[in-house]
Write a protein that holds these residues in place. Structure first.
Motif, PDB file in Angstrom:
ATOM      1  N   GLY A  17       4.569  -3.234  -2.706  1.00  0.00           N
ATOM      2  CA  GLY A  17       3.131  -2.971  -2.351  1.00  0.00           C
ATOM      3  C   GLY A  17       3.037  -3.089  -0.775  1.00  0.00           C
ATOM      4  N   ALA A  18       1.967  -2.093  -0.409  1.00  0.00           N
ATOM      5  CA  ALA A  18       1.726  -2.202   0.979  1.00  0.00           C
ATOM      6  C   ALA A  18       0.387  -2.305   1.003  1.00  0.00           C
ATOM      7  N   SER A  19      -0.048  -3.124   2.120  1.00  0.00           N
ATOM      8  CA  SER A  19      -1.421  -3.258   2.404  1.00  0.00           C
ATOM      9  C   SER A  19      -1.735  -2.512   3.436  1.00  0.00           C
ATOM     10  N   ILE A  20      -2.655  -1.656   3.324  1.00  0.00           N
ATOM     11  CA  ILE A  20      -3.025  -0.695   4.505  1.00  0.00           C
ATOM     12  C   ILE A  20      -4.697  -0.308   4.475  1.00  0.00           C
ATOM     13  N   THR A  21      -5.044  -0.038   5.598  1.00  0.00           N
ATOM     14  CA  THR A  21      -6.537   0.328   5.812  1.00  0.00           C
ATOM     15  C   THR A  21      -6.498   1.698   5.599  1.00  0.00           C
ATOM     16  N   ALA A  22      -7.276   2.276   4.716  1.00  0.00           N
ATOM     17  CA  ALA A  22      -7.552   3.805   4.244  1.00  0.00           C
ATOM     18  C   ALA A  22      -8.936   3.876   3.958  1.00  0.00           C
ATOM     19  N   ASN A  23      -9.366   5.024   4.653  1.00  0.00           N
ATOM     20  CA  ASN A  23     -10.983   5.144   4.358  1.00  0.00           C
ATOM     21  C   ASN A  23     -11.764   4.154   4.868  1.00  0.00           C
ATOM     22  N   GLY A  24     -11.288   3.384   5.719  1.00  0.00           N
ATOM     23  CA  GLY A  24     -12.171   1.960   6.404  1.00  0.00           C
ATOM     24  C   GLY A  24     -11.798   0.890   5.489  1.00  0.00           C
ATOM     25  N   LYS A  37      -9.155  -1.972   3.521  1.00  0.00           N
ATOM     26  CA  LYS A  37      -8.039  -2.310   3.147  1.00  0.00           C
ATOM     27  C   LYS A  37      -7.606  -2.258   1.537  1.00  0.00           C
ATOM     28  N   GLN A  38      -6.555  -1.608   1.501  1.00  0.00           N
ATOM     29  CA  GLN A  38      -6.045  -1.219   0.263  1.00  0.00           C
ATOM     30  C   GLN A  38      -4.714  -1.588  -0.129  1.00  0.00           C
ATOM     31  N   THR A  39      -4.227  -1.973  -1.322  1.00  0.00           N
ATOM     32  CA  THR A  39      -3.079  -1.989  -1.694  1.00  0.00           C
ATOM     33  C   THR A  39      -2.297  -0.806  -2.403  1.00  0.00           C
ATOM     34  N   PHE A  40      -1.343  -0.422  -1.739  1.00  0.00           N
ATOM     35  CA  PHE A  40      -0.600   0.673  -2.347  1.00  0.00           C
ATOM     36  C   PHE A  40       0.628   0.375  -3.230  1.00  0.00           C
ATOM     37  N   ASN A  41       0.917   0.798  -4.354  1.00  0.00           N
ATOM     38  CA  ASN A  41       1.992   0.483  -5.013  1.00  0.00           C
ATOM     39  C   ASN A  41       3.234   1.108  -4.392  1.00  0.00           C
ATOM     40  N   CYS A  42       4.388   0.387  -4.013  1.00  0.00           N
ATOM     41  CA  CYS A  42       5.466   0.988  -3.566  1.00  0.00           C
ATOM     42  C   CYS A  42       6.643   0.055  -3.543  1.00  0.00           C
ATOM     43  N   PRO A  43       7.849   0.546  -3.483  1.00  0.00           N
ATOM     44  CA  PRO A  43       8.884  -0.402  -3.629  1.00  0.00           C
ATOM     45  C   PRO A  43       9.185  -1.358  -2.471  1.00  0.00           C
ATOM     46  N   ALA A  44       9.757  -2.278  -2.472  1.00  0.00           N
ATOM     47  CA  ALA A  44      10.220  -3.116  -1.265  1.00  0.00           C
ATOM     48  C   ALA A  44      11.399  -2.484  -0.486  1.00  0.00           C
ATOM     49  N   PRO A  45      11.719  -2.752   0.870  1.00  0.00           N
ATOM     50  CA  PRO A  45      12.638  -2.313   1.471  1.00  0.00           C
ATOM     51  C   PRO A  45      14.105  -2.617   0.651  1.00  0.00           C
ATOM     52  N   GLN A  46      14.894  -1.757   0.946  1.00  0.00           N
ATOM     53  CA  GLN A  46      16.385  -2.041   0.271  1.00  0.00           C
ATOM     54  C   GLN A  46      17.144  -3.172   1.102  1.00  0.00           C
ATOM     55  N   ALA A  47      16.759  -3.269   2.223  1.00  0.00           N
ATOM     56  CA  ALA A  47      17.483  -4.570   3.050  1.00  0.00           C
ATOM     57  C   ALA A  47      16.317  -4.882   4.104  1.00  0.00           C
ATOM     58  N   CYS A  48      16.258  -6.295   4.454  1.00  0.00           N
ATOM     59  CA  CYS A  48      15.536  -6.786   5.422  1.00  0.00           C
ATOM     60  C   CYS A  48      16.158  -7.557   6.255  1.00  0.00           C
ATOM     61  N   LEU A  49      16.198  -7.371   7.472  1.00  0.00           N
ATOM     62  CA  LEU A  49      17.060  -8.241   8.517  1.00  0.00           C
ATOM     63  C   LEU A  49      15.969  -9.146   9.228  1.00  0.00           C
ATOM     64  N   ALA A  50      16.205 -10.528   9.294  1.00  0.00           N
ATOM     65  CA  ALA A  50      15.389 -11.544  10.087  1.00  0.00           C
ATOM     66  C   ALA A  50      16.451 -12.269  10.795  1.00  0.00           C
ATOM     67  N   ASP A  51      16.331 -11.835  12.208  1.00  0.00           N
ATOM     68  CA  ASP A  51      17.161 -12.749  13.124  1.00  0.00           C
ATOM     69  C   ASP A  51      16.336 -14.089  13.525  1.00  0.00           C
ATOM     70  N   ILE A  88       3.594  -2.280  10.751  1.00  0.00           N
ATOM     71  CA  ILE A  88       4.628  -1.295  10.959  1.00  0.00           C
ATOM     72  C   ILE A  88       5.230  -1.316   9.796  1.00  0.00           C
ATOM     73  N   ASN A  89       5.548  -2.450   9.131  1.00  0.00           N
ATOM     74  CA  ASN A  89       6.456  -2.475   7.741  1.00  0.00           C
ATOM     75  C   ASN A  89       5.693  -1.860   6.573  1.00  0.00           C
ATOM     76  N   ASP A  90       4.362  -2.068   6.489  1.00  0.00           N
ATOM     77  CA  ASP A  90       3.643  -1.339   5.217  1.00  0.00           C
ATOM     78  C   ASP A  90       3.350  -0.021   5.505  1.00  0.00           C
ATOM     79  N   LEU A  91       3.166   0.408   6.825  1.00  0.00           N
ATOM     80  CA  LEU A  91       3.131   2.030   7.012  1.00  0.00           C
ATOM     81  C   LEU A  91       4.573   2.729   6.675  1.00  0.00           C
ATOM     82  N   THR A  92       5.697   2.240   6.995  1.00  0.00           N
ATOM     83  CA  THR A  92       6.786   2.800   6.808  1.00  0.00           C
ATOM     84  C   THR A  92       7.283   2.535   5.320  1.00  0.00           C
TER      85      THR A  92
END
Ligand code: ZN
Length: 359
Positions: free
Chosen positions: A51-58, A60-74, A20-24
């Protein structure tokens, strides 16, 4: 997700773990806006990573993209996550032990210097964060907090370095290779952390043997003799992956880190001359195999290759194949360059070895 985001200006918030995190993360990047994530399990270090690790075209690939602005962990939520997710996160954090050892090697042999900031972010609290697998499994607040912090810090270090080097070594190459081979266990995907658990144990077993090896008396001439020319390497790399859907990658990555005989001679001389010092650094870094296995078992992570559907034979092959799929310099490269890989594998998979396949 991208289409939905495009019709308004809202900031996406991912509530969930890995996928969910990687797709978003990717969708936010492609629509050019920041995003935030709410962690629901301490299951991997990808929340805060670049970076996001996502399965594309069958695959798993790593796409270059920025980290979230904020991350909440309760922590109250994370400590109630399914135990196998927490165990997976613990294994992904444990992997920073061998990843760090690989970086020590790359640093000591002049391949890739250690970045002190990234090193400190990942390694300073690492051994302590891994000290209580029992508490981690039971959802103890302190243990889960330390685990979560450790995983988040792994992501920060990768952002700092714009590379996964601080958090990923040979143990991750095992997992990447199995992903590329579309490995399933009884038709099911295996979590990143569970694959990495076996990769980490495999690499730890190799480190244990290496630390017993007398590189001060390394026979450099013999090592040079078995080192391929670039032409031979090409043939080898292409033949190893011939029957896969990634026939070129072995050659492409192995070529990127190839050095000629003259350079290798220098590198092996450095290893030989500095072995007592390198060995000391590695011995401080590595958690010995039996201890690593006991802790991973305690937290509920897999400790035998069969637990994730990998036969011992396949594990042995993975030791040989894994170093071809990434240009990152690791213990596997040291094993190949010194000419020790086969004899160490014979020990690990031989009689009285960790994974005896002789019977
Ligand atoms: Zn990982």
């Amino acid at each position: 997700l991208i289409a939905a985001l495009k019709v308004h200006n809202a900031i996406p918030v991912a509530v969930g773990s890995g996928t969910i995190n990687d797709l978003t993360k990717l969708a936010a990047h492609l629509t050019d806006r920041p995003y935030m994530c709410v962690a629901t399990a301490a299951s991997m270090d990808g929340y805060t990573a670049f970076g996001a690790s996502i399965t594309a075209n069958g695959a798993k690939q790593t796409f270059n993209c920025p980290a979230p602005q904020a991350c909440l962990a309760d922590i109250d939520i994370l400590s109630k996550a399914p135990t196998e997710m927490t165990a997976a996160g613990y294994a992904d954090l444990f992997a920073k032990i061998t990843a760090g050892a690989d970086w020590i090697f790359a640093d000591a042999l002049g391949v890739e210097p250690i970045d002190d900031t990234a090193w400190s972010i990942v390694q300073d609290g690492l051994h302590e964060a891994l000290a209580d697998p029992e508490g981690t499994k039971n959802g103890d607040t302190k243990a889960v907090t330390q685990l979560t912090e450790g995983l988040m810090l792994g992501g920060f270090a990768m952002q700092w370095s714009k590379s996964s080097r601080p958090a990923s070594g040979a143990e991750h190459q095992f997992s990447h290779l199995w992903n590329m081979e579309h490995h399933l266990n009884n038709g099911e995907h295996i979590s990143h952390g569970f694959q990495v658990s076996i990769g980490t144990l495999a690499v730890t077993a190799l480190y244990d043997l290496m630390l017993k090896t007398d590189f001060e008396n390394l026979d450099i001439a013999a090592a040079l003799k078995q080192w391929p020319t670039l032409e031979q390497l090409k043939e080898e790399a292409l033949s190893i992956f011939k029957a896969t859907d990634f026939p070129e990658i072995g050659w492409q990555e192995a070529k990127a880190k190839y050095i000629d005989h003259q350079e290798l001679e220098k590198q092996l001389q450095t290893l030989k001359n500095n072995w007592s010092n390198i060995k000391k650094r590695l011995a401080t870094q590595i958690v010995p195999f039996e201890e690593a296995k006991a802790r991973l078992a305690t937290v509920g992570a897999p400790t035998e290759p069969e637990h994730i559907g990998i036969t011992k034979e396949k594990l042995r092959e993975t030791f040989v194949r894994a170093q071809y799929i990434r240009r990152r310099f690791t213990i596997l490269d040291v094993a190949v360059r010194t000419g020790y890989l086969e004899q160490w594998l014979d020990q690990l998979f031989g009689k009285d070895g960790v994974w005896d396949i002789t019977t």
